[in-house]
Design a protein around this motif. Structure first.
Motif, PDB file in Angstrom:
ATOM      1  N   PHE A 463       0.808  -0.920  -0.100  1.00 64.11           N
ATOM      2  CA  PHE A 463       0.144   0.069  -0.097  1.00 64.11           C
ATOM      3  C   PHE A 463       0.883   1.384   0.027  1.00 64.11           C
ATOM      4  N   TYR A 464       1.793   1.275   0.748  1.00 68.05           N
ATOM      5  CA  TYR A 464       2.430   2.640   0.917  1.00 68.05           C
ATOM      6  C   TYR A 464       4.075   2.399   0.250  1.00 68.05           C
ATOM      7  N   TRP A 465       3.957   3.448  -0.837  1.00 63.30           N
ATOM      8  CA  TRP A 465       5.133   3.415  -1.768  1.00 63.30           C
ATOM      9  C   TRP A 465       6.108   4.218  -1.248  1.00 63.30           C
ATOM     10  N   ARG A 466       6.714   3.765  -0.082  1.00 63.93           N
ATOM     11  CA  ARG A 466       7.799   4.644   0.413  1.00 63.93           C
ATOM     12  C   ARG A 466       8.909   3.607   0.737  1.00 63.93           C
ATOM     13  N   CYS A 467      10.199   3.777   1.038  1.00 61.44           N
ATOM     14  CA  CYS A 467      11.184   3.022   1.717  1.00 61.44           C
ATOM     15  C   CYS A 467      10.842   3.207   3.254  1.00 61.44           C
ATOM     16  N   GLN A 468      11.243   2.369   4.186  1.00 61.03           N
ATOM     17  CA  GLN A 468      11.040   2.372   5.488  1.00 61.03           C
ATOM     18  C   GLN A 468      12.148   3.277   6.124  1.00 61.03           C
ATOM     19  N   THR A 469      11.918   4.088   6.826  1.00 57.61           N
ATOM     20  CA  THR A 469      12.810   5.470   6.946  1.00 57.61           C
ATOM     21  C   THR A 469      13.992   4.850   8.079  1.00 57.61           C
ATOM     22  N   ASP A 470      13.622   4.116   9.156  1.00 52.85           N
ATOM     23  CA  ASP A 470      14.466   3.752  10.149  1.00 52.85           C
ATOM     24  C   ASP A 470      15.852   2.635   9.708  1.00 52.85           C
ATOM     25  N   MET A 471      14.961   2.053   8.548  1.00 55.14           N
ATOM     26  CA  MET A 471      15.907   1.208   8.126  1.00 55.14           C
ATOM     27  C   MET A 471      16.990   1.713   6.950  1.00 55.14           C
ATOM     28  N   THR A 472      16.315   2.567   6.413  1.00 59.89           N
ATOM     29  CA  THR A 472      17.192   3.446   5.397  1.00 59.89           C
ATOM     30  C   THR A 472      18.186   4.238   6.225  1.00 59.89           C
ATOM     31  N   LEU A 473      17.946   4.730   7.238  1.00 58.88           N
ATOM     32  CA  LEU A 473      18.889   5.569   8.201  1.00 58.88           C
ATOM     33  C   LEU A 473      20.074   4.508   8.591  1.00 58.88           C
ATOM     34  N   ASP A 474      19.614   3.339   8.811  1.00 59.08           N
ATOM     35  CA  ASP A 474      20.685   2.252   9.460  1.00 59.08           C
ATOM     36  C   ASP A 474      21.560   1.874   8.106  1.00 59.08           C
ATOM     37  N   LYS A 791       5.324  -3.500  14.574  1.00 59.13           N
ATOM     38  CA  LYS A 791       5.673  -4.772  14.061  1.00 59.13           C
ATOM     39  C   LYS A 791       5.470  -4.737  12.251  1.00 59.13           C
ATOM     40  N   ASP A 792       4.738  -3.791  11.626  1.00 59.43           N
ATOM     41  CA  ASP A 792       4.388  -3.690  10.450  1.00 59.43           C
ATOM     42  C   ASP A 792       5.259  -2.679   9.724  1.00 59.43           C
ATOM     43  N   GLY A 793       6.202  -2.287  10.538  1.00 55.12           N
ATOM     44  CA  GLY A 793       7.175  -1.152   9.923  1.00 55.12           C
ATOM     45  C   GLY A 793       6.588   0.190   9.824  1.00 55.12           C
ATOM     46  N   MET A 794       5.469   0.184  10.412  1.00 52.07           N
ATOM     47  CA  MET A 794       4.943   1.608  10.474  1.00 52.07           C
ATOM     48  C   MET A 794       4.582   2.161  12.114  1.00 52.07           C
ATOM     49  N   GLY A 795       4.390   3.411  12.307  1.00 51.25           N
ATOM     50  CA  GLY A 795       4.020   3.947  13.453  1.00 51.25           C
ATOM     51  C   GLY A 795       5.536   3.899  14.260  1.00 51.25           C
ATOM     52  N   ALA A 796       5.248   4.976  15.344  1.00 54.89           N
ATOM     53  CA  ALA A 796       6.617   5.046  16.188  1.00 54.89           C
ATOM     54  C   ALA A 796       6.214   5.778  17.598  1.00 54.89           C
TER      55      ALA A 796
END
Lengths: 816, 113
Positions: A463-474, A791-796
């Motif tokens: 659904f969500y056409w972005r990269c996962q931000t926290d993983m990108t930073l790492d 757990k689904d990569g969203m929300g913080a």
């Protein structure tokens, strides 16, 4: 006469400028190429002549002495504030050469394209990223915890997003004959008046209140709505999901739900196997049955019936599926198993939350929960409006699906005055929100494969056409599975706004070979770029806005020095990066995207705005009954079952909890009593100011005058305990760091919580590092972690951390 | 009533949300520097029994308010009234506004000029 030379232009707001998500009609008074004045357009159905403080301050913004007015490249080290003016030709050549080198040596996915809040930018950043070949478009917030998660979660269970109905779908607004004023509205974690986010005009709710709508306000803080609410539920931050379970408990226990909707339009009757706790599928019953078809128990034939997902119907139309009970079913293997219904499973989950338990978790009196839930459920119609507080917790999906279940089960979905489906006018999609696909896309699905996190987190995948931000930073540090070499940052503030744990982002930027920043003013972020490009404001561009309804154009009214609109910058580079880029001019592209409306850009521009006709999929109401939501035109929802999924089939497939529930966030006095000993206060942040949009507008004198300092709201009793006086500078500190704020003693916050203003930096302070416009002084993000997403990569956990506070010592404050 | 003070501003402070549009609209109209202007918004927090509070915003016309005479003589509403996001401000003849006040509570009538 001097006034004879003044021309008045009609246009639409959408950043840059007021910073918000736009849509208001304005009249720009221009003389000799200068903006003299801006006023609300009385003819525009969205704002009807009204206008916010930020838009009214545009004369101070457009002509601000600090505006970026020409392209520049770095002349010293990053952060030294040494720049060399270059021409656009040089800038484009330089960027083209550097980015093509990265693409050649490391692959297109090694470039990250960073965007900020929902502005007139997503379509054009995606256009550039996809023409370059990178799937890594990044919204820089940890867990992407703003709006997108809400959309992706709702898409999971009901297909389309829905929003409160203020008759925004009709040009005649409240006079539309089919419209009804909500009797009740829940305002969930939102002070929407202040900034009009999410493509909604905050004061529509005030309009509704004048027409009789009563408010249930869910907010730990005493907002304007809280003051005027029939019920104000002051929950402990991070316990929203427990509260929604309490609401559902009341409506189920008291049987206040719409039984017809439950039976006909939800998957409540679908059977769940007692042995595996998974949905029973046709493939369990019949050897070659389809796994995407589900099974219910028919009380007429006293046997199983198959729900045919493709037909959006039971195989036997005369069947009477049971929403409750246990049934023994024979599988094709001959095995006999016991099953129960999804509705029973849902009720069992809800039963885990008796109101006494919910009171204990949330701090909201059980009686208030009962009265509020009853009032909402009995009100006809009733609507919910939610804010970013729901995204800013790791277990966002279990919360959001609970709230969706509330409006669905009470029969408030897509009815006048309820929560109605928000579709793009005429199906024109440029800003492809989660759950929507538009014509701006990667050339092949294969090119999406390296998108960071998309293989791990299915909501991002689907659904969500972005990269996962926290993983990108790492990944910038680990370079695994591939290195990140460059970043394109466009009207986004990764240092001063979007980035939690900004010191980590600061180090990350040093790892990159090439950074481009496009902005209107220099910011702490642009100071760390290698090339800075000056963007035009909304008055300096031709564009269009297809974010739900109406479809409208933004019209170029003026030009400021060498500033170029974001989309013109990106269009030029997209052509350079993609030899097959098929559009000659930006207007060719606009016409192509606008095709479903039957209008060209010029034709739409002549109209100004256009509303989709009744009977189209972007015009309410009752669209799931009329077959207006699904591509196959069958009645139902755009979900795997075609039903509203109380029990999410997708989440079951993804090995995530399929139903709403509460999870205690990671840093609360409940989950971390050890930390609470040293950091006894709940640290919340993000309360909105009408003067600013996030990190913007601190340099606009009329606006800064309204809200001059980074404010920490402290309850007077808490302040007294900590020996803090009103207006004194205080430190907020936790295990991550500290920052200083000006104390505002106010009972709008509870004794156990402080509220820190977000997005603070000081454009008037020194640009060069280490100052970086004083961004390390009062940036609350220094106390909020990365990598605590759901757990689904969203929300913080952004709105609920922990801290202690103490007075600054003399000499520690350099502000005054 | 002296004819000089014929017009006023009626504020329905039940609905003032503290959006500050009036303040900036006035500054824009007359190009006041930051900190000055014909109207300023005040935040008032009332302490009520049982630990409750009530949050009110109240626009107050300053010594610099000219009741937008340059606009009203052209038939336009004052800049603050026009842009008020919650529509809680009315400009008019004091007598008419006083009648309007009798229709609902939480109203205040300012006669700044």
């Amino acid at each position: 006469m001097a006034t004879s030379k003044t021309t008045i232009h009609k246009t639409t707001t959408w950043s840059p400028g007021p910073g918000c998500h736009g849509g208001c009609g304005v009249l720009a008074h221009v003389k000799d190429g200068k903006l003299l004045k801006i006023e609300g357009d009385p003819d525009h159905p969205m704002n009807q002549g009204r206008l916010c403080a930020r838009a009214l301050a545009m004369t101070q913004y457009i002509d601000h002495p600090d505006r970026l007015r020409y392209p520049a490249k770095r002349a010293g080290k990053r952060g030294e504030n040494k720049w060399e003016r270059i021409s656009w030709g040089e800038a484009f050549d330089l960027i083209e050469a550097k980015m093509k080198k990265i693409r050649k040596e490391h692959g297109p996915e090694s470039m990250i394209f960073n965007v900020g809040t929902g502005r007139d930018i997503y379509a054009w950043v995606c256009m550039l990223a996809y023409a370059y070949g990178s799937p890594n478009v990044m919204f820089g917030l940890t867990g992407q915890a703003c709006y997108g998660p809400r959309l992706a979660s709702v898409a999971t269970v009901q297909g389309d997003f829905s929003v409160f109905d203020a008759a925004q779908w009709f040009p005649e607004r409240f006079d539309h004959p089919g419209y009804e004023v909500p009797e009740c509205m829940i305002i969930w974690g939102y002070n929407i008046h202040a900034t009009c986010p999410d493509n909604l005009f905050g004061h529509w709710i005030t309009d509704l209140m004048k027409k009789g709508t009563k408010i249930i306000c869910i907010d730990p803080r005493l907002s304007w709505f809280g003051s005027r609410a029939k019920y104000h539920l002051r929950l402990r931050p991070g316990t929203d999901s427990a509260l929604i379970m309490g609401f559902l408990n009341v409506i189920i226990t008291e049987e206040l739900y719409d039984k017809n909707f439950l039976e006909k339009w939800t998957n409540g009757a679908h059977l769940i196997r007692n042995d595996t706790s998974k949905l029973l599928r046709e493939s369990d019953l019949v050897e070659n049955g389809a796994p995407k078809n589900f099974v219910a128990w028919d009380s007429t034939g006293n046997t199983t019936i198959v729900w045919d997902a493709a037909q959006v119907a039971y195989r036997d139309i005369k069947a009477t599926p049971c929403v409750s009970g246990e049934y023994t079913v024979e599988l094709w293997t001959g095995e006999r198993i016991v099953c129960h219904t999804a509705w029973d499973e849902f009720c069992n989950e809800v039963n885990k939350y008796p109101l006494e338990t919910v009171e204990k978790i949330t701090g909201v009196p059980a009686d208030d929960i009962k009265k509020s839930a009853t009032f909402y459920a009995k009100a006809k119609p009733a609507a919910v409006h939610w804010g970013v507080a729901v995204d800013m917790t790791p277990a966002i999906t279990p919360l959001v699906t609970g709230i969706s279940a509330l409006w669905a089960l009470t029969g408030n979905l897509d009815i006048p005055g309820g929560n109605v489906f928000a579709r793009f006018a005429f199906d024109v999609v440029s800003y492809a929100l989660p759950g929507t696909k538009g014509p701006i896309k990667l050339k092949t699905e294969e090119m999406d494969k390296p998108r960071i996190g998309a293989d791990k987190f299915m909501p991002l995948n689907k659904f969500y056409w972005r990269c996962q931000t926290d993983m990108t930073l790492d990944q910038i540090f680990t370079e695994k599975p591939y290195p990140i070499k460059g970043m394109w940052i466009q009207t986004a503030g990764i240092m001063q706004g979007l980035g939690m744990d900004p010191k980590k982002w600061r180090s990350a930027l040093d790892k990159l070979d090439f950074i481009v920043a496009v902005d209107v003013f220099h910011t702490p972020t642009t100071q760390l770029a290698d090339v800075v490009l000056p963007a035009g404001t909304f008055l300096e561009k031709d564009s269009f806005r297809s974010w739900w309804v109406p479809l409208q154009t933004i019209n170029k009214v003026m030009k400021v020095d060498e500033c170029l609109p974001d989309m013109e910058i990106n269009f030029e580079l997209a052509k350079r990066f993609d030899p097959d880029f098929k559009f000659e001019t930006l207007y060719d592209l606009y016409d192509d995207i606008l095709k479903p409306s039957g209008m060209t850009f010029k034709e739409l521009q002549e109209k100004g705005w256009a509303y989709p006709p009744e009977g189209s999929s972007s015009c309410p109401y009752h669209r799931y009954e009329k077959g207006l939501l699904r591509p196959d035109k069958k009645p139902g929802f755009r979900t795997p079952t075609g039903l509203f999924e109380l029990y999410s089939t997708l989440r079951e497939e993804w090995d995530l909890e399929p139903m709403p529930h509460h999870e205690e966030p990671p840093f609360t006095p409940v989950s971390r009593p050890d930390l609470a000993k040293e950091y006894p206060l709940i640290l919340s942040t993000g309360r909105r100011s009408p003067a600013f949009f996030h990190t913007e507008h601190r340099n606009i004198p009329w606006l800064r005058d309204i809200d001059p300092d980074p404010i920490l709201e402290i309850h007077p009793e808490t302040a007294e305990q900590n020996k803090i006086g009103n207006g004194e500078w205080v430190w907020i500190e936790n295990w991550m760091g500290r920052a200083r704020f000006k104390a505002k003693l106010t009972p709008v916050v509870p004794e156990w919580m402080v509220m820190a203003a977000h997005g603070w930096w000081f454009p008037e302070k020194k640009a060069a590092e280490p100052s970086l416009y004083g961004m390390w002084e009062s940036n609350v993000n220094q106390m909020i972690p990365m990598n605590e997403y759901g757990k689904d990569g969203m929300g913080a956990p952004i709105k609920h951390s922990m801290c202690k506070i103490y007075k600054c010592q003399p000499g520690e404050v350099t502000h005054e | 009533m002296s004819k000089k003070h014929e017009y006023g501003l009626l504020i329905d402070y039940e609905y003032c949300t503290g959006c500050y549009s009036c303040q900036v609209a006035c500054a824009q109209e007359y190009n006041w520097p930051a900190g000055m202007g014909g109207i300023r918004v005040n935040e008032i927090i009332q302490k009520l029994p049982k630990g409750k509070h009530y949050l009110t915003y109240l626009p107050f016309p300053t010594e610099l308010c000219v009741l937008c005479k340059p606009r009203t003589k052209k038939g336009l509403p004052p800049a603050c009234v026009k842009h008020c996001m919650s529509g809680c401000m009315t400009y008019g003849a004091v007598e008419d506004l006083a009648k309007e006040m009798t229709k609902k509570p939480r109203m205040v009538l300012w006669v700044p000029k």
